[in-house]
Design a protein around this motif. Structure first.
Motif, PDB file in Angstrom:
ATOM      1  N   ARG A  73       0.851  -1.204   0.000  1.00  0.00           N
ATOM      2  CA  ARG A  73       0.000   0.000   0.000  1.00  0.00           C
ATOM      3  C   ARG A  73       0.876   1.238   0.000  1.00  0.00           C
ATOM      4  O   ARG A  73       1.807   1.352   0.782  1.00  0.00           O
ATOM      5  CB  ARG A  73      -0.886   0.043   1.233  1.00  0.00           C
ATOM      6  CG  ARG A  73      -1.860  -1.080   1.298  1.00  0.00           C
ATOM      7  CD  ARG A  73      -2.689  -0.946   2.533  1.00  0.00           C
ATOM      8  NE  ARG A  73      -3.429  -2.157   2.744  1.00  0.00           N
ATOM      9  CZ  ARG A  73      -4.512  -2.232   3.470  1.00  0.00           C
ATOM     10  NH1 ARG A  73      -4.983  -1.164   4.054  1.00  0.00           N
ATOM     11  NH2 ARG A  73      -5.135  -3.377   3.612  1.00  0.00           N
ATOM     12  N   TYR A  75       0.391   5.315   0.256  1.00  0.00           N
ATOM     13  CA  TYR A  75      -0.495   6.440   0.551  1.00  0.00           C
ATOM     14  C   TYR A  75       0.242   7.732   0.196  1.00  0.00           C
ATOM     15  O   TYR A  75       1.247   8.059   0.821  1.00  0.00           O
ATOM     16  CB  TYR A  75      -0.866   6.472   2.033  1.00  0.00           C
ATOM     17  CG  TYR A  75      -1.524   5.213   2.522  1.00  0.00           C
ATOM     18  CD1 TYR A  75      -2.880   4.994   2.319  1.00  0.00           C
ATOM     19  CD2 TYR A  75      -0.796   4.241   3.208  1.00  0.00           C
ATOM     20  CE1 TYR A  75      -3.498   3.836   2.775  1.00  0.00           C
ATOM     21  CE2 TYR A  75      -1.395   3.079   3.668  1.00  0.00           C
ATOM     22  CZ  TYR A  75      -2.745   2.892   3.452  1.00  0.00           C
ATOM     23  OH  TYR A  75      -3.343   1.746   3.907  1.00  0.00           O
ATOM     24  N   HIS A  77      -0.530  11.239   0.352  1.00  0.00           N
ATOM     25  CA  HIS A  77      -1.424  12.302   0.816  1.00  0.00           C
ATOM     26  C   HIS A  77      -1.152  13.607   0.088  1.00  0.00           C
ATOM     27  O   HIS A  77      -2.054  14.433  -0.039  1.00  0.00           O
ATOM     28  CB  HIS A  77      -1.300  12.475   2.329  1.00  0.00           C
ATOM     29  CG  HIS A  77      -1.971  11.380   3.088  1.00  0.00           C
ATOM     30  ND1 HIS A  77      -3.255  11.476   3.543  1.00  0.00           N
ATOM     31  CD2 HIS A  77      -1.532  10.148   3.447  1.00  0.00           C
ATOM     32  CE1 HIS A  77      -3.596  10.366   4.163  1.00  0.00           C
ATOM     33  NE2 HIS A  77      -2.562   9.543   4.113  1.00  0.00           N
ATOM     34  N   GLU A  82      -4.313   6.659  -3.067  1.00  0.00           N
ATOM     35  CA  GLU A  82      -3.860   5.423  -2.441  1.00  0.00           C
ATOM     36  C   GLU A  82      -3.725   4.362  -3.530  1.00  0.00           C
ATOM     37  O   GLU A  82      -4.630   4.161  -4.333  1.00  0.00           O
ATOM     38  CB  GLU A  82      -4.863   4.928  -1.406  1.00  0.00           C
ATOM     39  CG  GLU A  82      -4.490   3.573  -0.825  1.00  0.00           C
ATOM     40  CD  GLU A  82      -5.535   3.011   0.118  1.00  0.00           C
ATOM     41  OE1 GLU A  82      -5.466   1.795   0.391  1.00  0.00           O
ATOM     42  OE2 GLU A  82      -6.421   3.757   0.574  1.00  0.00           O
ATOM     43  N   LEU A  97      -7.850   9.068  -1.409  1.00  0.00           N
ATOM     44  CA  LEU A  97      -7.701   8.834   0.025  1.00  0.00           C
ATOM     45  C   LEU A  97      -8.893   9.401   0.783  1.00  0.00           C
ATOM     46  O   LEU A  97      -9.345  10.516   0.513  1.00  0.00           O
ATOM     47  CB  LEU A  97      -6.425   9.499   0.542  1.00  0.00           C
ATOM     48  CG  LEU A  97      -5.151   8.728   0.294  1.00  0.00           C
ATOM     49  CD1 LEU A  97      -3.938   9.579   0.612  1.00  0.00           C
ATOM     50  CD2 LEU A  97      -5.118   7.466   1.124  1.00  0.00           C
ATOM     51  N   TRP A 101      -4.205  12.153   7.075  1.00  0.00           N
ATOM     52  CA  TRP A 101      -2.770  11.948   7.246  1.00  0.00           C
ATOM     53  C   TRP A 101      -2.519  11.761   8.730  1.00  0.00           C
ATOM     54  O   TRP A 101      -2.924  12.588   9.544  1.00  0.00           O
ATOM     55  CB  TRP A 101      -1.983  13.141   6.725  1.00  0.00           C
ATOM     56  CG  TRP A 101      -0.532  13.116   7.084  1.00  0.00           C
ATOM     57  CD1 TRP A 101       0.111  13.949   7.951  1.00  0.00           C
ATOM     58  CD2 TRP A 101       0.469  12.217   6.586  1.00  0.00           C
ATOM     59  NE1 TRP A 101       1.442  13.627   8.031  1.00  0.00           N
ATOM     60  CE2 TRP A 101       1.692  12.564   7.193  1.00  0.00           C
ATOM     61  CE3 TRP A 101       0.448  11.155   5.697  1.00  0.00           C
ATOM     62  CZ2 TRP A 101       2.878  11.886   6.931  1.00  0.00           C
ATOM     63  CZ3 TRP A 101       1.633  10.476   5.438  1.00  0.00           C
ATOM     64  CH2 TRP A 101       2.824  10.841   6.049  1.00  0.00           C
TER      65      TRP A 101
END
Length: 194
Positions: A73, A75, A77, A82, A97, A101
């Motif tokens: 995964r 992420y 931000h 994602e 997302l 965060w």
């Protein structure tokens, strides 16, 4: 006059002794474990963390009840994206997302709650002194335990209505990250770098 100077010096010394949040490293990588009792969820794996650019990657083995899954995964931000690659099927999904965060650093407005020792106190190289902090971010409560010397996170707990309560532990930390750690998997976006 001497009394006023003495009071000012005494106040300065008292303020200097008040614990202030330490400054955690902005980028690090290592291993983690997560436990969420409400959802009977456990995960173990490796991670890379970049607070400066708000990026986090975890390659994990998840255990939900009796089922096991393996994911990569990413992420981002900073881009509100994602990437989730199922390591068994090699199927990738890219989504917007929805989770906030979550910094794995001690926020500057965190409240100091005390310090302690993990391991055998008084034995060289068998313990680490830690500090406990807590607070709220975006209205959600959190706590974080970090080493006193370098402010490296050891344990972080967070609660929100969307994620529930999550407890994450960090270990085998290295104070750097490989920039390639934040490149989406090839199965998700061939020839894309972030």
């Amino acid at each position: 006059m001497f009394t006023i100077v003495s009071l000012v010096l005494l106040a300065a010394v008292a303020l200097a002794q008040q614990p202030h949040p330490c400054e955690s490293p902005r980028q690090f990588e290592g291993r983690f474990s997560i436990y969420d009792e409400d959802r009977q969820f456990r995960a173990f794996g490796r991670f890379a963390y970049d607070d400066t650019n708000r990026r986090f990657r975890e390659i994990e083995e998840m255990e939900i009840g009796r089922d096991r899954e393996y994911y990569d995964r990413l992420y981002l931000h900073n881009l509100n994206l994602e990437y989730r690659l199922n390591l068994r099927t090699r199927n990738c999904t890219i989504t917007t997302l929805t989770r906030p965060w979550i910094p794995f650093a001690v926020p500057q407005d965190a409240r100091f709650r005390g310090e302690g020792v993990i391991g055998a106190s008084g034995i060289p190289d068998e313990h680490v002194t830690i500090a406990n902090f807590d607070g709220t971010t975006d209205g959600n409560p959190y706590f974080i335990i970090a080493t006193i010397e370098d402010c490296v996170p050891v344990t972080a707990g967070f609660y929100s209505n969307s994620t529930g309560g999550v407890l994450r532990q960090f270990y085998d930390i290295t104070l750097s990250t490989d920039a390639k750690a934040f490149t989406p998997p090839a199965e998700c976006h061939p020839n894309v770098t972030v």
